[in-house]
Design a protein around this motif. Structure first.
Motif, mmCIF file in Angstrom:
data_model
loop_
_atom_site.group_PDB
_atom_site.id
_atom_site.type_symbol
_atom_site.label_atom_id
_atom_site.label_comp_id
_atom_site.label_asym_id
_atom_site.label_seq_id
_atom_site.Cartn_x
_atom_site.Cartn_y
_atom_site.Cartn_z
ATOM 1 N N GLN A 371 40.384 47.556 53.779
ATOM 2 C CA GLN A 371 39.549 46.366 53.572
ATOM 3 C C GLN A 371 38.626 46.131 54.772
ATOM 4 O O GLN A 371 37.438 45.821 54.600
ATOM 5 C CB GLN A 371 40.444 45.143 53.346
ATOM 6 N N THR A 386 39.323 39.189 49.192
ATOM 7 C CA THR A 386 40.330 38.415 48.452
ATOM 8 C C THR A 386 39.736 37.171 47.788
ATOM 9 O O THR A 386 40.467 36.385 47.190
ATOM 10 C CB THR A 386 41.458 37.979 49.407
ATOM 11 N N SER A 387 38.409 37.011 47.901
ATOM 12 C CA SER A 387 37.782 35.820 47.328
ATOM 13 C C SER A 387 37.583 35.982 45.819
ATOM 14 O O SER A 387 37.755 37.066 45.260
ATOM 15 C CB SER A 387 36.421 35.565 47.995
ATOM 16 N N ARG A 398 34.378 45.475 46.961
ATOM 17 C CA ARG A 398 35.783 45.180 46.655
ATOM 18 C C ARG A 398 36.368 46.266 45.747
ATOM 19 O O ARG A 398 37.510 46.707 45.925
ATOM 20 C CB ARG A 398 35.881 43.812 45.985
ATOM 21 N N ARG A 418 47.745 42.426 44.263
ATOM 22 C CA ARG A 418 48.202 41.264 45.029
ATOM 23 C C ARG A 418 47.500 41.181 46.373
ATOM 24 O O ARG A 418 47.219 40.075 46.864
ATOM 25 C CB ARG A 418 49.720 41.336 45.226
ATOM 26 N N ARG A 419 47.178 42.340 46.991
ATOM 27 C CA ARG A 419 46.510 42.334 48.288
ATOM 28 C C ARG A 419 45.025 41.998 48.182
ATOM 29 O O ARG A 419 44.358 41.806 49.183
ATOM 30 C CB ARG A 419 46.679 43.705 48.973
ATOM 31 N N PHE A 420 44.512 41.948 46.974
ATOM 32 C CA PHE A 420 43.108 41.582 46.751
ATOM 33 C C PHE A 420 43.007 40.236 46.050
ATOM 34 O O PHE A 420 42.360 40.079 45.014
ATOM 35 C CB PHE A 420 42.397 42.675 45.938
ATOM 36 N N GLY A 421 43.688 39.255 46.642
ATOM 37 C CA GLY A 421 43.588 37.884 46.130
ATOM 38 C C GLY A 421 44.438 37.624 44.907
ATOM 39 O O GLY A 421 44.117 36.729 44.109
ATOM 40 N N ARG A 423 45.024 39.592 42.249
ATOM 41 C CA ARG A 423 44.437 40.085 41.007
ATOM 42 C C ARG A 423 45.449 40.891 40.200
ATOM 43 O O ARG A 423 46.364 41.501 40.736
ATOM 44 C CB ARG A 423 43.185 40.915 41.309
#
Length: 458
Positions: A371, A386-387, A398, A418-421, A423
């Motif tokens: 990231q 993560t937005s 992303r 989970r590590r990307f907000g 999702r």
């Protein structure tokens, strides 16, 4: 492999006959033959006609043969004297009648047994000249040379620390050999901390603690390897502390190695740690790419006949990062397999021979690293990873980060999401497929991803 082994053996036999004399050589060493060789471990077997001869030669010439082989052919790292598979097992009476008369008193081997049994057995390959210096080990190497070569030093003890396989033992042997070469009348004692403990306990049981103390404390140079092994051994630590003090206060030299810095050693008395820190503490860091490259080139100089192209050298320097010892072992393995199979050394060959080693050295890349790197490359804030924003200038980076997380980490799709907000895993699947499709059609994006992969893996 047959030809290099036979060529080395002919040279070694000639030297042995000259050194030990024709009578001893013809009686004991002439019947020896080259046995099996394990390319992975570097173990070479020397076969004798009988078990009795194997035992005698191993006892009297084992060290000499190992030294000769490791010097003549670096692919060989150890030598074992064995009886030939078809060797007869005669009775003791027949052995005495049928084997050559052993006259140890007339042989150089017997003379060597009369030397001080505590004299250190240094590996002749471990010298300052063969130690490749780089930024990772420059301080330790310079300090080691200073302590070995100068009449007086401004630090004592020298404490060298670093992870496994980085060259601590190499420097220890180099110090001892150089010190003795310059001052042959001096006394050097070298042992591991574990051996220190074992011999101290034995001395207590045999009521010989005075002899043990005298042997160590009278040394002009005391070398102790892997001091971390005395952790938790209170009585050993007590003796070790007094030995240290005696050596230092008498103006004699002390070198100690460990896998950790003094402040990170658990289970060792504070007064010992304080004493260790009084001198010079030098660390050996993991070798960087440039140092690994130089080590490979230096090692290849000692492997005549091994043709390793630059792309292979660079590949090894880039991929084998765990330790220098592992890197050198990999070179020996490649050279041995190339000699045995007759294949050219290219990247495909190396990947085949070192499959397990390369897997073990594969760097663990984290999603957080991905990231960060992707955000910097596309010039967005890392928080956008993560937005909830769906603008194209944020969504595409992303998706690239999700794609790379799937390719470069062992994480599951739900873990990545989970590590990307927080999702859903289906979002990750969509991102992966989207980037795969775009890479095939968009050369610029494909180049961006290739660059990101190189940066992350490098």
């Amino acid at each position: 492999m047959k030809q290099p082994l036979e060529a080395a053996w002919e040279s070694i036999r000639t030297g042995l006959r000259r050194d030990v004399g024709a009578r001893t050589f013809d009686g004991w060493l002439k019947p020896a033959e080259v046995g099996s060789f394990d390319a992975e471990s570097g173990l070479l077997e020397i076969a004798m006609p009988s078990q009795f001869m194997a035992d005698w030669v191993s006892s009297h010439f084992g060290d000499r043969l190992k030294l000769a082989w490791t010097s003549a052919l670096p692919l060989v790292t150890d030598v074992k004297i064995v009886a030939a598979p078809d060797a007869p097992r005669p009775s003791p009476l027949l052995i005495l009648e049928d084997t050559p008369s052993a006259e140890p008193a007339s042989t150089p081997a017997q003379a060597s047994q009369l030397r001080d049994p505590s004299a250190p057995n240094f590996d002749p390959r471990y010298t300052f000249d063969s130690f490749v210096v780089g930024k990772a080990n420059e301080v330790a190497a310079t300090a080691a040379r200073t302590l070995a070569k100068t009449d007086s030093v401004g630090f004592n003890p020298l404490f060298i620390h670093g992870g496994t396989g980085r060259g601590k033992t190499h420097l220890l042997h180099a110090i001892g050999q150089d010190f003795l070469a310059r001052q042959p009348g001096k006394r050097v004692v070298s042992m591991s901390a574990e051996k220190f403990m074992v011999e101290f306990v034995r001395a207590i049981k045999e009521n010989d603690t005075i002899g043990f103390k005298h042997r160590l404390r009278s040394a002009d140079l005391l070398l102790i390897d892997d001091v971390q092994f005395i952790a938790g051994k209170d009585s050993t630590q007590e003796e070790f502390f007094h030995t240290m003090n005696e050596i230092i206060n008498a103006g004699r030299r002390l070198v100690i190695t460990s896998d950790r810095a003094p402040q990170d050693l658990d289970g060792i008395a504070p007064r010992i740690l304080s004493r260790l820190s009084w001198g010079l503490v030098a660390d050996i860091n993991p070798a960087d790419y440039e140092l690994r490259l130089n080590i490979i080139e230096a090692k290849l100089d000692a492997l005549p006949g091994v043709d390793m192209p630059c792309p292979v050298v660079e590949f090894l320097a880039r991929r084998i990062t765990n330790s220098i010892r592992e890197l050198e072992g990999s070179l020996n393995r490649i050279a041995a397999y190339a000699m045995m199979t007759g294949r050219d050394i290219d990247v495909a060959f190396v990947e085949d021979v070192l499959a397990n080693v390369l897997r073990a050295n594969q760097r663990r890349i984290s999603i957080d690293e991905i990231q960060t790197q992707v955000a910097e490359h596309f010039r967005i804030r890392k928080a956008e990873m993560t937005s909830a924003r769906r603008a194209r200038e944020v969504a595409r980076p992303r998706q690239v980060a999700m794609y790379l997380s799937k390719q470069l980490t062992p994480k599951s799709l739900p873990d990545i999401g989970r590590r990307f907000g927080g999702r859903d895993h289906t979002t990750v699947i969509h991102a992966v497929k989207q980037i795969e499709r775009l890479r095939a059609a968009d050369a610029e994006l494909d180049a961006d991803i290739r660059l990101l992969v190189r940066q992350l893996e490098g």
